[in-house]
Motif scaffolding. Structure first.
Motif, PDB file in Angstrom:
ATOM      1  N   ARG A 317       0.829  -1.199   0.000  1.00  0.00           N
ATOM      2  CA  ARG A 317       0.000   0.000   0.000  1.00  0.00           C
ATOM      3  C   ARG A 317       0.868   1.256   0.000  1.00  0.00           C
ATOM      4  O   ARG A 317       0.574   2.236  -0.684  1.00  0.00           O
ATOM      5  CB  ARG A 317      -0.937  -0.017   1.213  1.00  0.00           C
ATOM      6  CG  ARG A 317      -1.991  -1.119   1.143  1.00  0.00           C
ATOM      7  CD  ARG A 317      -3.090  -0.862   2.164  1.00  0.00           C
ATOM      8  NE  ARG A 317      -2.598  -0.953   3.531  1.00  0.00           N
ATOM      9  CZ  ARG A 317      -2.563  -2.064   4.252  1.00  0.00           C
ATOM     10  NH1 ARG A 317      -2.946  -3.217   3.707  1.00  0.00           N
ATOM     11  NH2 ARG A 317      -2.138  -2.049   5.504  1.00  0.00           N
ATOM     12  N   GLU A 460      -5.958  -2.107  -1.067  1.00  0.00           N
ATOM     13  CA  GLU A 460      -6.234  -0.863  -0.363  1.00  0.00           C
ATOM     14  C   GLU A 460      -7.079  -1.139   0.881  1.00  0.00           C
ATOM     15  O   GLU A 460      -8.001  -1.939   0.880  1.00  0.00           O
ATOM     16  CB  GLU A 460      -6.980   0.131  -1.269  1.00  0.00           C
ATOM     17  CG  GLU A 460      -6.155   0.558  -2.464  1.00  0.00           C
ATOM     18  CD  GLU A 460      -6.858   1.629  -3.279  1.00  0.00           C
ATOM     19  OE1 GLU A 460      -7.932   2.084  -2.823  1.00  0.00           O
ATOM     20  OE2 GLU A 460      -6.349   1.987  -4.341  1.00  0.00           O
ATOM     21  N   ILE A 465      -4.919   3.852   4.692  1.00  0.00           N
ATOM     22  CA  ILE A 465      -4.423   4.741   3.638  1.00  0.00           C
ATOM     23  C   ILE A 465      -4.715   6.182   3.990  1.00  0.00           C
ATOM     24  O   ILE A 465      -3.842   7.021   3.875  1.00  0.00           O
ATOM     25  CB  ILE A 465      -5.049   4.375   2.278  1.00  0.00           C
ATOM     26  CG1 ILE A 465      -4.552   3.010   1.848  1.00  0.00           C
ATOM     27  CG2 ILE A 465      -4.741   5.408   1.240  1.00  0.00           C
ATOM     28  CD1 ILE A 465      -5.128   2.541   0.553  1.00  0.00           C
TER      29      ILE A 465
END
Length: 465
Positions: A317, A460, A465
């Motif tokens: 990520r 994700e 994130i």
């Protein structure tokens, strides 16, 4: 340590931004040292710029030796921090500093003993430029130990997740350089104008100031990681580990410089103005690649710490986020250099011929900025894993291809001087495409070293994130 960031937990984007912004700012500061020198030296004419630029190849070459300990320190400090292994971290810090000091002394001796042959390699043909180049080289050589140690201190702090301290310390060095440059280069009151010698002295003094600040910070630090005594109970096995990590990147850096020096000979055949264009143009372009290097350094530390804690999904990520940032940055840099190159170049040199040729340089190099940023960031991901061979091989092979290509298309009947610039731009485009392709293939085939059973696509998690 105040300012240290744990990269193994929390939101990825937030952690990467917090770490990368000071690193990028530090990169700008390091680039600004040379740019400020060029601005003030440029006021003394293109001959002075050519002299500083020519001798500057050997400070650039020094980075190959610095890289041996710098890369190893950054990677192994980050990985051992991720593993929460205090003793390992201390030994890697100690060994990196020792290697760096040894290499700096050897390189200093080399520069001073062979200054005539080193400057003579460029066949400048102008005795005044040759004399100034040697003068600059010798002065900088005596301050080489400080030039060597500062990037390693920076790498150690970055690997620990503390990029704010190197930024603040390097800012102090930059301010020192800003104050000293005009005074020593052009003179002030009873202080005589020293030209290129003044530029060299200003740079050395600034580096000494930076080293002093790092030492003061380390001595005052309560961090157990810095409780070390260099050269006491040397651990050669740690030297070996750092060498194995650093040598591929060092060879890449050294050969890159040698390739550039060879291209410099081609450029010099077009006269002093062409040399000045290359030196100033490369400083302007360095805004792009040093920004990318800053992001890559943050990614390397991020990957290293998470590799040490075995959080492989988090690594993926982080790589995706950083790559997107690099693409945006590369696109902006391309637009600036292609469309505003002439105006940017005119800030540094007032000579009309140099401005026209400089605009061509920036426009041609501008086309490759996106791909260059991608290459640098992907190399940072590999470096964080402790796998430095693949990006180094790609860089060495394609950068080396610049030389035959430049000799071929720089013929006056083909592209002339612009042929040299096109050889650089084309190779940068190919490096970015190839390295990104290799990285994607290794992820999708689950063969990226150290990644057990990676998913074929970036995964994700909106919470991270």
């Amino acid at each position: 340590m105040k300012g240290r960031i744990d990269l193994t937990q929390g939101k990825i984007t937030e952690k990467l931004v917090k770490l990368s912004l000071p690193i990028m700012a530090t990169s700008f500061i390091q680039m600004a040292y040379n740019m400020i020198d060029m601005i003030w030296v440029g006021k003394a004419g293109s001959s002075s710029v050519a002299a500083v630029g020519t001798a500057g190849f050997f400070t650039w070459l020094a980075m190959a030796f610095i890289t041996i300990s710098k890369v190893g320190a950054e990677v192994k400090v980050a990985q051992s921090m991720g593993q929460h292994d205090v003793d390992e971290t201390k030994l890697y810090i100690k060994s990196a500093i020792e290697i760096n000091i040894i290499l700096s002394i050897l390189y200093t001796i080399f520069l001073i003993m062979f200054k005539d042959q080193l400057i003579g390699f460029f066949r400048l043909g102008d005795e005044n430029v040759i004399s100034m180049s040697k003068e600059y080289l010798v002065i900088v050589a005596f301050g080489m130990i400080f030039y060597f140690i500062n990037p390693v201190f920076t790498a150690i702090f970055n690997g620990m997740g503390n990029s704010k301290t190197p930024f603040l310390i390097n800012t102090i060095g930059l301010l020192t350089n800003i104050v000293l440059d005009p005074i020593l280069i052009l003179g002030l009151g009873k202080i005589p104008s020293m030209g290129v010698a003044g530029a060299a002295i200003a740079t050395v003094v600034a580096q000494i100031v930076v080293t002093s600040c790092f030492m003061l910070k380390i001595l005052k630090s309560k961090e157990i990681y810095f409780k070390i005594i260099p050269f006491k109970d040397i651990k050669l096995n740690y030297y070996k580990i750092l060498y194995n990590l650093g040598i591929p990147v060092a060879l890449q850096s050294g050969l890159f410089t040698l390739f550039s020096m060879t291209l410099g000979v081609v450029v010099a055949s077009f006269g002093p103005v062409a040399v000045a264009v290359q030196k100033v143009g490369s400083q302007i372009e360095s805004i792009s690649w040093m920004s990318a290097e800053g992001i890559a350094a943050a990614l390397s530390s991020f990957v290293g710490q998470n590799y040490g804690s075995k959080d492989y999904d988090r690594i993926q990520r982080g790589c995706k986020i950083t790559l997107l940032i690099a693409i945006i940055m590369g696109t902006i840099n391309t637009i600036l250099l292609v469309f505003l190159g002439k105006y940017i170049f005119s800030i540094f040199i007032n000579e009309s011929e140099a401005i026209l040729k400089g605009a061509d340089y920036l426009k041609i190099l501008g086309y490759s900025q996106l791909f260059m940023c991608i290459e640098i960031v992907i190399a940072g991901a590999f470096r964080g894993l402790g796998k430095t061979l693949i990006p180094s091989l790609v860089s060495i092979i394609l950068t080396g291809s610049r030389i035959p290509l430049a000799y071929l298309i720089s013929n006056p009947s083909i592209l002339g001087l612009n042929g040299v610039w096109w050889s650089i731009s084309i190779s940068s485009i190919l490096k970015g495409i190839l390295l990104l392709s290799i990285f994607i293939i290794l992820i999708r085939t689950q063969k990226l070293y150290g990644f057990p059973k990676l998913k074929p696509n970036f995964v994700e998690d909106e919470n991270n994130i």
